[in-house]
Motif scaffolding. Structure first.
Motif, PDB file in Angstrom:
ATOM      1  N   ASN A 143      21.311 -50.777 -23.005  1.00 56.86           N
ATOM      2  CA  ASN A 143      22.043 -50.477 -24.227  1.00 56.86           C
ATOM      3  C   ASN A 143      21.018 -50.273 -25.327  1.00 56.86           C
ATOM      4  O   ASN A 143      20.289 -51.202 -25.685  1.00 56.86           O
ATOM      5  CB  ASN A 143      23.002 -51.615 -24.589  1.00 56.86           C
ATOM      6  CG  ASN A 143      23.821 -51.312 -25.830  1.00 56.86           C
ATOM      7  OD1 ASN A 143      23.335 -51.422 -26.948  1.00 56.86           O
ATOM      8  ND2 ASN A 143      25.068 -50.923 -25.624  1.00 56.86           N
ATOM      9  N   ILE A 147      24.198 -47.839 -27.707  1.00 54.63           N
ATOM     10  CA  ILE A 147      24.503 -46.651 -26.906  1.00 54.63           C
ATOM     11  C   ILE A 147      24.124 -46.911 -25.453  1.00 54.63           C
ATOM     12  O   ILE A 147      22.970 -47.236 -25.143  1.00 54.63           O
ATOM     13  CB  ILE A 147      23.747 -45.418 -27.457  1.00 54.63           C
ATOM     14  CG1 ILE A 147      24.234 -45.123 -28.876  1.00 54.63           C
ATOM     15  CG2 ILE A 147      23.928 -44.211 -26.555  1.00 54.63           C
ATOM     16  CD1 ILE A 147      23.376 -44.146 -29.629  1.00 54.63           C
ATOM     17  N   GLU A 187      38.255 -40.742 -19.719  1.00 55.91           N
ATOM     18  CA  GLU A 187      37.039 -40.306 -20.389  1.00 55.91           C
ATOM     19  C   GLU A 187      35.979 -41.395 -20.493  1.00 55.91           C
ATOM     20  O   GLU A 187      34.924 -41.174 -21.095  1.00 55.91           O
ATOM     21  CB  GLU A 187      37.344 -39.816 -21.816  1.00 55.91           C
ATOM     22  CG  GLU A 187      38.312 -38.658 -21.906  1.00 55.91           C
ATOM     23  CD  GLU A 187      39.771 -39.105 -21.872  1.00 55.91           C
ATOM     24  OE1 GLU A 187      40.022 -40.276 -22.258  1.00 55.91           O
ATOM     25  OE2 GLU A 187      40.635 -38.322 -21.457  1.00 55.91           O
ATOM     26  N   THR A 188      36.225 -42.570 -19.913  1.00 58.63           N
ATOM     27  CA  THR A 188      35.339 -43.711 -20.155  1.00 58.63           C
ATOM     28  C   THR A 188      34.764 -44.277 -18.868  1.00 58.63           C
ATOM     29  O   THR A 188      35.498 -44.610 -17.938  1.00 58.63           O
ATOM     30  CB  THR A 188      36.089 -44.829 -20.904  1.00 58.63           C
ATOM     31  OG1 THR A 188      36.655 -44.302 -22.102  1.00 58.63           O
ATOM     32  CG2 THR A 188      35.134 -45.965 -21.256  1.00 58.63           C
ATOM     33  N   ARG A 225      29.429 -49.051 -22.503  1.00 57.31           N
ATOM     34  CA  ARG A 225      30.009 -47.742 -22.210  1.00 57.31           C
ATOM     35  C   ARG A 225      28.875 -46.740 -22.017  1.00 57.31           C
ATOM     36  O   ARG A 225      27.977 -46.639 -22.854  1.00 57.31           O
ATOM     37  CB  ARG A 225      30.924 -47.269 -23.341  1.00 57.31           C
ATOM     38  CG  ARG A 225      31.532 -45.902 -23.061  1.00 57.31           C
ATOM     39  CD  ARG A 225      32.368 -45.385 -24.208  1.00 57.31           C
ATOM     40  NE  ARG A 225      32.886 -44.061 -23.915  1.00 57.31           N
ATOM     41  CZ  ARG A 225      33.567 -43.307 -24.759  1.00 57.31           C
ATOM     42  NH1 ARG A 225      33.842 -43.767 -25.968  1.00 57.31           N
ATOM     43  NH2 ARG A 225      34.005 -42.120 -24.403  1.00 57.31           N
ATOM     44  N   VAL A 227      27.131 -43.262 -22.080  1.00 58.78           N
ATOM     45  CA  VAL A 227      27.277 -41.975 -22.762  1.00 58.78           C
ATOM     46  C   VAL A 227      26.108 -41.037 -22.497  1.00 58.78           C
ATOM     47  O   VAL A 227      26.173 -39.858 -22.839  1.00 58.78           O
ATOM     48  CB  VAL A 227      27.440 -42.164 -24.296  1.00 58.78           C
ATOM     49  CG1 VAL A 227      28.699 -42.943 -24.608  1.00 58.78           C
ATOM     50  CG2 VAL A 227      26.229 -42.846 -24.893  1.00 58.78           C
ATOM     51  N   LEU A 228      25.026 -41.539 -21.874  1.00 59.61           N
ATOM     52  CA  LEU A 228      23.871 -40.697 -21.566  1.00 59.61           C
ATOM     53  C   LEU A 228      23.342 -41.015 -20.170  1.00 59.61           C
ATOM     54  O   LEU A 228      23.220 -42.180 -19.791  1.00 59.61           O
ATOM     55  CB  LEU A 228      22.743 -40.900 -22.579  1.00 59.61           C
ATOM     56  CG  LEU A 228      22.755 -40.081 -23.867  1.00 59.61           C
ATOM     57  CD1 LEU A 228      21.540 -40.436 -24.712  1.00 59.61           C
ATOM     58  CD2 LEU A 228      22.799 -38.590 -23.586  1.00 59.61           C
ATOM     59  N   ILE A 258      29.112 -36.930 -17.999  1.00 65.74           N
ATOM     60  CA  ILE A 258      28.197 -37.645 -18.880  1.00 65.74           C
ATOM     61  C   ILE A 258      27.017 -36.731 -19.197  1.00 65.74           C
ATOM     62  O   ILE A 258      26.409 -36.165 -18.279  1.00 65.74           O
ATOM     63  CB  ILE A 258      27.684 -38.939 -18.211  1.00 65.74           C
ATOM     64  CG1 ILE A 258      28.854 -39.837 -17.801  1.00 65.74           C
ATOM     65  CG2 ILE A 258      26.724 -39.674 -19.147  1.00 65.74           C
ATOM     66  CD1 ILE A 258      29.687 -40.353 -18.938  1.00 65.74           C
ATOM     67  N   TRP A 282      22.020 -38.297 -29.796  1.00 65.89           N
ATOM     68  CA  TRP A 282      23.408 -38.192 -29.301  1.00 65.89           C
ATOM     69  C   TRP A 282      24.360 -38.748 -30.344  1.00 65.89           C
ATOM     70  O   TRP A 282      25.420 -38.169 -30.604  1.00 65.89           O
ATOM     71  CB  TRP A 282      23.546 -38.970 -27.993  1.00 65.89           C
ATOM     72  CG  TRP A 282      24.964 -39.022 -27.491  1.00 65.89           C
ATOM     73  CD1 TRP A 282      25.587 -38.131 -26.678  1.00 65.89           C
ATOM     74  CD2 TRP A 282      25.956 -40.021 -27.814  1.00 65.89           C
ATOM     75  NE1 TRP A 282      26.894 -38.501 -26.472  1.00 65.89           N
ATOM     76  CE2 TRP A 282      27.149 -39.659 -27.158  1.00 65.89           C
ATOM     77  CE3 TRP A 282      25.939 -41.182 -28.588  1.00 65.89           C
ATOM     78  CZ2 TRP A 282      28.309 -40.416 -27.258  1.00 65.89           C
ATOM     79  CZ3 TRP A 282      27.101 -41.935 -28.690  1.00 65.89           C
ATOM     80  CH2 TRP A 282      28.262 -41.559 -28.019  1.00 65.89           C
ATOM     81  N   TYR A 283      24.004 -39.886 -30.939  1.00 67.79           N
ATOM     82  CA  TYR A 283      24.867 -40.509 -31.945  1.00 67.79           C
ATOM     83  C   TYR A 283      25.062 -39.579 -33.143  1.00 67.79           C
ATOM     84  O   TYR A 283      26.185 -39.419 -33.640  1.00 67.79           O
ATOM     85  CB  TYR A 283      24.267 -41.839 -32.401  1.00 67.79           C
ATOM     86  CG  TYR A 283      25.052 -42.491 -33.514  1.00 67.79           C
ATOM     87  CD1 TYR A 283      26.220 -43.190 -33.249  1.00 67.79           C
ATOM     88  CD2 TYR A 283      24.626 -42.391 -34.842  1.00 67.79           C
ATOM     89  CE1 TYR A 283      26.949 -43.778 -34.267  1.00 67.79           C
ATOM     90  CE2 TYR A 283      25.350 -42.979 -35.866  1.00 67.79           C
ATOM     91  CZ  TYR A 283      26.514 -43.667 -35.578  1.00 67.79           C
ATOM     92  OH  TYR A 283      27.240 -44.239 -36.593  1.00 67.79           O
ATOM     93  N   GLN A 286      27.533 -36.920 -32.472  1.00 70.14           N
ATOM     94  CA  GLN A 286      28.914 -37.413 -32.519  1.00 70.14           C
ATOM     95  C   GLN A 286      29.424 -37.502 -33.951  1.00 70.14           C
ATOM     96  O   GLN A 286      30.617 -37.420 -34.210  1.00 70.14           O
ATOM     97  CB  GLN A 286      29.028 -38.790 -31.852  1.00 70.14           C
ATOM     98  CG  GLN A 286      28.516 -38.851 -30.438  1.00 70.14           C
ATOM     99  CD  GLN A 286      29.033 -37.736 -29.569  1.00 70.14           C
ATOM    100  OE1 GLN A 286      30.234 -37.572 -29.379  1.00 70.14           O
ATOM    101  NE2 GLN A 286      28.127 -36.933 -29.029  1.00 70.14           N
TER     102      GLN A 286
END
Length: 302
Positions: A143, A147, A187-188, A225, A227-228, A258, A282-283, A286
């Motif tokens: 993490n 993220i 989606e998760t 979660r 995301v990358l 992903i 990435w953040y 978003q």
């Protein structure tokens, strides 16, 4: 198909068993709870009978106010669908009529002191994870500033060493070597450990370390979660270009796409720093920010 038993719920949430004690082996296959309010009034078109049925103050107060004949009808119409169990919240009492029907139909009747909203949230969260479709992959999960990132690559490429550098910079380990991925929604994807490897990180030339013992509890996180998806590969001359923006690639995990990035390794290259940059970039995307669009706008303005 993954299942959870009523006994699992009793153990997990310290629930009081009021009726149906011999039926605690009944299985639950559906995530999310259901409150049978409309069903008690006789509307069954969309009755989620396979879900855990939660009875809050509204439902119990409604039943208390019915005549004995009406109450027997309301309850009888619901229990005939044989839901896996009923859970009464707020430690509500006066449930003899519910006990009677649940014993007759072999349906566990449980009780909790928690409020309806809190218990439903806790139960929904637990069931969505416990019943989630899952796979295990070889890699490292970290993490980075909130993220979730998967680090993949061939054995010995430097995944664990990169994770160690990230931990020393204040980020957190989730899983090393074996990463368990759970699909908790369309989606998760949630990344976690397999239990046995919790908090452990294997470093070549050093051996196994416990990151929580070595760097403190904040060095480890139970799940995140994803995301990358970052793949670490060996350096290849002329394989990378200094393009302003690379074409976005994806990796599919349990039918969830992903974003995928490849980072090539070379002595002296700050791989951990590049992972941080990828996560932070990435953040920003978003949040609606694009460095390329910002740069091109500056060129146009001059």
């Amino acid at each position: 198909m993954k299942t959870v038993t009523v006994q699992d719920l009793v153990n997990r949430f310290s629930l009081e068993v009021l009726a149906g004690r011999t039926e605690l082996h009944r299985v639950i296959t559906k995530p999310k709870t259901h409150r049978p309010g409309l069903e008690f009034t006789g509307y069954f078109d969309f009755f989620s009978h396979a879900h855990v049925q939660v009875l809050g103050r509204k439902e119990i107060t409604y039943l208390h106010k019915q005549t004995e004949e009406e109450r027997n009808l309301r309850i009888g119409n619901v229990v005939k669908y044989h839901p896996p169990c009923f859970v009464v919240t707020h430690n509500q009492e006066g449930l003899k009529y519910l006990n009677k029907y649940c014993e007759e139909e072999g349906i566990p009747l449980l009780r909790t002191h928690e409020s309806t909203s809190k218990f439903s949230d806790l139960m929904d969260n637990y069931l969505s994870k416990a019943l989630a479709q899952e796979i295990a992959i070889h890699g490292v999960c970290v993490n980075v500033s909130g993220i979730g990132v998967i680090l993949r690559g061939k054995s010995g490429v430097g995944k664990s060493e990169t994770a160690h550098t990230l931990i020393r910079r204040g980020h957190r380990l989730v899983a090393d070597d074996m990463v368990v991925l759970k699909k908790t929604s369309p989606e998760t994807i949630i990344g976690t450990h397999n239990g046995k490897s919790k908090e452990f990180l294997a470093l070549r030339s050093i051996g196994l370390i416990n990151v929580s013992r070595l760097y403190g509890r904040r060095a480890f996180q139970d799940e995140t979660r994803i995301v990358l998806d970052i793949e670490l590969t060996k350096w290849q001359d002329n394989a990378l270009n200094n393009d302003l923006e690379l074409e976005q690639k994806f990796t599919d995990y349990l039918d969830v796409r992903i974003p995928h990035i490849e980072i090539q390794l070379q002595p002296g290259r700050d791989v951990a720093g590049l992972v941080e940059a990828a996560a932070n970039n990435w953040y920003l995307k978003q949040q609606g920010y694009s460095a390329v669009e910002d740069f091109m706008k500056r060129l146009e303005d001059n």
